[in-house]
Design a protein around this motif. Sequence first.
Motif, mmCIF file in Angstrom:
data_model
loop_
_atom_site.group_PDB
_atom_site.id
_atom_site.type_symbol
_atom_site.label_atom_id
_atom_site.label_comp_id
_atom_site.label_asym_id
_atom_site.label_seq_id
_atom_site.Cartn_x
_atom_site.Cartn_y
_atom_site.Cartn_z
ATOM 1 N N VAL A 1 -29.698 26.629 -47.253
ATOM 2 C CA VAL A 1 -30.050 26.954 -48.637
ATOM 3 C C VAL A 1 -31.477 26.875 -48.605
ATOM 4 N N LEU A 2 -32.454 26.090 -48.212
ATOM 5 C CA LEU A 2 -33.690 26.309 -48.385
ATOM 6 C C LEU A 2 -34.456 27.294 -47.614
ATOM 7 N N ARG A 3 -33.714 27.695 -46.484
ATOM 8 C CA ARG A 3 -34.364 28.780 -45.800
ATOM 9 C C ARG A 3 -33.574 30.233 -46.083
ATOM 10 N N SER A 4 -32.726 30.137 -46.914
ATOM 11 C CA SER A 4 -32.022 31.405 -47.211
ATOM 12 C C SER A 4 -32.956 32.420 -47.979
ATOM 13 N N SER A 5 -33.014 33.634 -47.587
ATOM 14 C CA SER A 5 -33.889 34.673 -48.433
ATOM 15 C C SER A 5 -32.909 35.563 -49.209
ATOM 16 N N ALA A 6 -31.778 35.221 -49.669
ATOM 17 C CA ALA A 6 -30.661 35.824 -50.341
ATOM 18 C C ALA A 6 -31.421 35.701 -51.937
ATOM 19 N N ARG A 7 -31.442 36.986 -52.520
ATOM 20 C CA ARG A 7 -31.640 36.994 -53.842
ATOM 21 C C ARG A 7 -30.587 36.653 -54.867
ATOM 22 N N ARG A 8 -29.320 36.464 -54.459
ATOM 23 C CA ARG A 8 -28.277 36.141 -55.229
ATOM 24 C C ARG A 8 -27.503 34.958 -54.264
ATOM 25 N N LEU A 9 -27.665 33.705 -54.552
ATOM 26 C CA LEU A 9 -27.035 32.573 -53.935
ATOM 27 C C LEU A 9 -25.961 31.835 -54.779
ATOM 28 N N MET A 10 -24.843 31.650 -54.240
ATOM 29 C CA MET A 10 -23.708 30.873 -55.075
ATOM 30 C C MET A 10 -23.563 29.592 -54.124
ATOM 31 N N LEU A 11 -23.670 28.499 -54.895
ATOM 32 C CA LEU A 11 -23.337 27.075 -54.197
ATOM 33 C C LEU A 11 -21.956 26.726 -55.071
ATOM 34 N N ASN A 12 -20.792 26.528 -54.186
ATOM 35 C CA ASN A 12 -19.694 25.959 -54.628
ATOM 36 C C ASN A 12 -19.525 24.738 -53.882
ATOM 37 N N CYS A 13 -19.624 23.639 -54.590
ATOM 38 C CA CYS A 13 -20.254 22.430 -54.001
ATOM 39 C C CYS A 13 -19.406 21.139 -54.690
ATOM 40 N N SER A 14 -18.953 20.172 -53.827
ATOM 41 C CA SER A 14 -18.542 18.972 -54.041
ATOM 42 C C SER A 14 -19.476 18.149 -55.103
ATOM 43 N N ARG A 15 -18.852 17.400 -55.892
ATOM 44 C CA ARG A 15 -19.517 16.398 -56.582
ATOM 45 C C ARG A 15 -20.334 15.752 -55.737
ATOM 46 N N GLN A 16 -21.409 15.220 -56.186
ATOM 47 C CA GLN A 16 -22.443 14.215 -55.440
ATOM 48 C C GLN A 16 -22.920 14.795 -54.129
ATOM 49 N N SER A 17 -22.737 15.935 -53.780
ATOM 50 C CA SER A 17 -23.023 16.349 -52.320
ATOM 51 C C SER A 17 -24.509 16.904 -52.211
ATOM 52 N N GLY A 18 -25.368 16.837 -53.465
ATOM 53 C CA GLY A 18 -26.750 16.971 -53.044
ATOM 54 C C GLY A 18 -27.181 18.513 -53.735
ATOM 55 N N LYS A 19 -26.244 19.036 -54.398
ATOM 56 C CA LYS A 19 -26.670 20.605 -54.975
ATOM 57 C C LYS A 19 -27.799 20.697 -55.826
ATOM 58 N N GLY B 1 -36.309 38.781 -59.655
ATOM 59 C CA GLY B 1 -36.174 37.479 -59.290
ATOM 60 C C GLY B 1 -35.065 36.924 -58.607
ATOM 61 N N ARG B 2 -34.979 35.777 -57.949
ATOM 62 C CA ARG B 2 -33.775 35.236 -57.480
ATOM 63 C C ARG B 2 -32.773 34.295 -58.591
ATOM 64 N N LEU B 3 -31.517 34.669 -58.288
ATOM 65 C CA LEU B 3 -30.547 33.865 -59.006
ATOM 66 C C LEU B 3 -29.831 33.069 -58.412
ATOM 67 N N VAL B 4 -29.657 31.724 -58.527
ATOM 68 C CA VAL B 4 -28.949 30.845 -57.664
ATOM 69 C C VAL B 4 -27.808 30.106 -58.802
ATOM 70 N N LEU B 5 -26.619 30.151 -58.477
ATOM 71 C CA LEU B 5 -25.302 29.509 -59.224
ATOM 72 C C LEU B 5 -25.159 28.205 -58.435
ATOM 73 N N LEU B 6 -24.942 27.019 -58.976
ATOM 74 C CA LEU B 6 -24.500 25.843 -58.283
ATOM 75 C C LEU B 6 -23.480 25.242 -59.260
ATOM 76 N N SER B 7 -22.376 24.759 -58.673
ATOM 77 C CA SER B 7 -21.355 24.139 -59.408
ATOM 78 C C SER B 7 -20.418 23.708 -58.634
ATOM 79 N N THR B 8 -19.730 22.780 -59.167
ATOM 80 C CA THR B 8 -18.301 22.225 -58.751
ATOM 81 C C THR B 8 -17.303 23.290 -59.477
ATOM 82 N N PRO B 9 -16.024 23.739 -59.145
ATOM 83 C CA PRO B 9 -15.190 24.633 -59.538
ATOM 84 C C PRO B 9 -14.653 23.802 -61.085
ATOM 85 N N PHE B 10 -14.487 24.732 -61.899
ATOM 86 C CA PHE B 10 -13.473 24.313 -63.298
ATOM 87 C C PHE B 10 -12.585 25.263 -63.706
#
Length: 253
Positions: free
Chosen positions: A35-53, A164-173
């Motif tokens: 994630v830190l080294r990604s150069s994507a302008r649109r980044l989506m993180l679908n992450c478990s709870r307590q994973s460090g997102k 600018g960059r857009l980053v979405l981070l979440s657990t599904p709902f």
Amino acid sequence: MPSQDLRNDLIYSLDPVRWSIDILGFSPDPWQVAVLRSSARRLMLNCSRQSGKSTVTSLLALHTAIYRPGSLILCLSPTLRQSSELFRTVARFYHMSTAEMVPAEAESALRLELENRSRIISLPGKEQTIRGFSSASLLLIDEAARVPDELYYSVRPMLAVSKGRLVLLSTPFGKRGFFYDIWTSGEGWEKIMITADDCPRISKDFLREEERSMPRAWFMQEYYCQFVDTEDQVFSSDEIEAMFDDSTPHIEI
């Protein structure tokens, strides 16, 4: 010959991972490195709870503020409490090694302003609180699956001029909303899924206990990033989609 400090500063500006390890003493997980080294302008993180997102996006926000002078970083969360928690993580990293960082001009519970004119602002998910901002360098939307669609579409224009960059981070709902739509069919996004198995801090014993204690759908959603139907739906998502599928046989009445 440039000094060692200048060489290191150049390395840190180009590599948030080296900066995180050397300056903050924080070693990211392998997926956080990506994630830190990604150069994507649109980044989506679908992450478990307590994973460090929230942790990795806080690092991304702070690195952007330090090494891109004049940046506006907006961190949007559904509630004021969540906004406060996200910003607390940013502030904790900032104060880990202030000697190596740009001095602060102002700091509050939800805002950090640096001498290089960069600002990090954490906001609750209310349209009236965000309409006045523009030209964001980085827009983070925390718990994006719980952010209303109308709010998401109202903040996207903030990136129009700044690119600018857009980053979405979440657990599904549930199978609903822009987060689900983008994950299943959105184009132009780098998508990363991190389940509980990918997080070394979540033990197998804990997961077994959770699986015994929670309804199956909730367990798969919270820890394995699955989009499941909500309990209050009269029809399942598959049934609703079938209503609009021309290949589905129709019964004549």
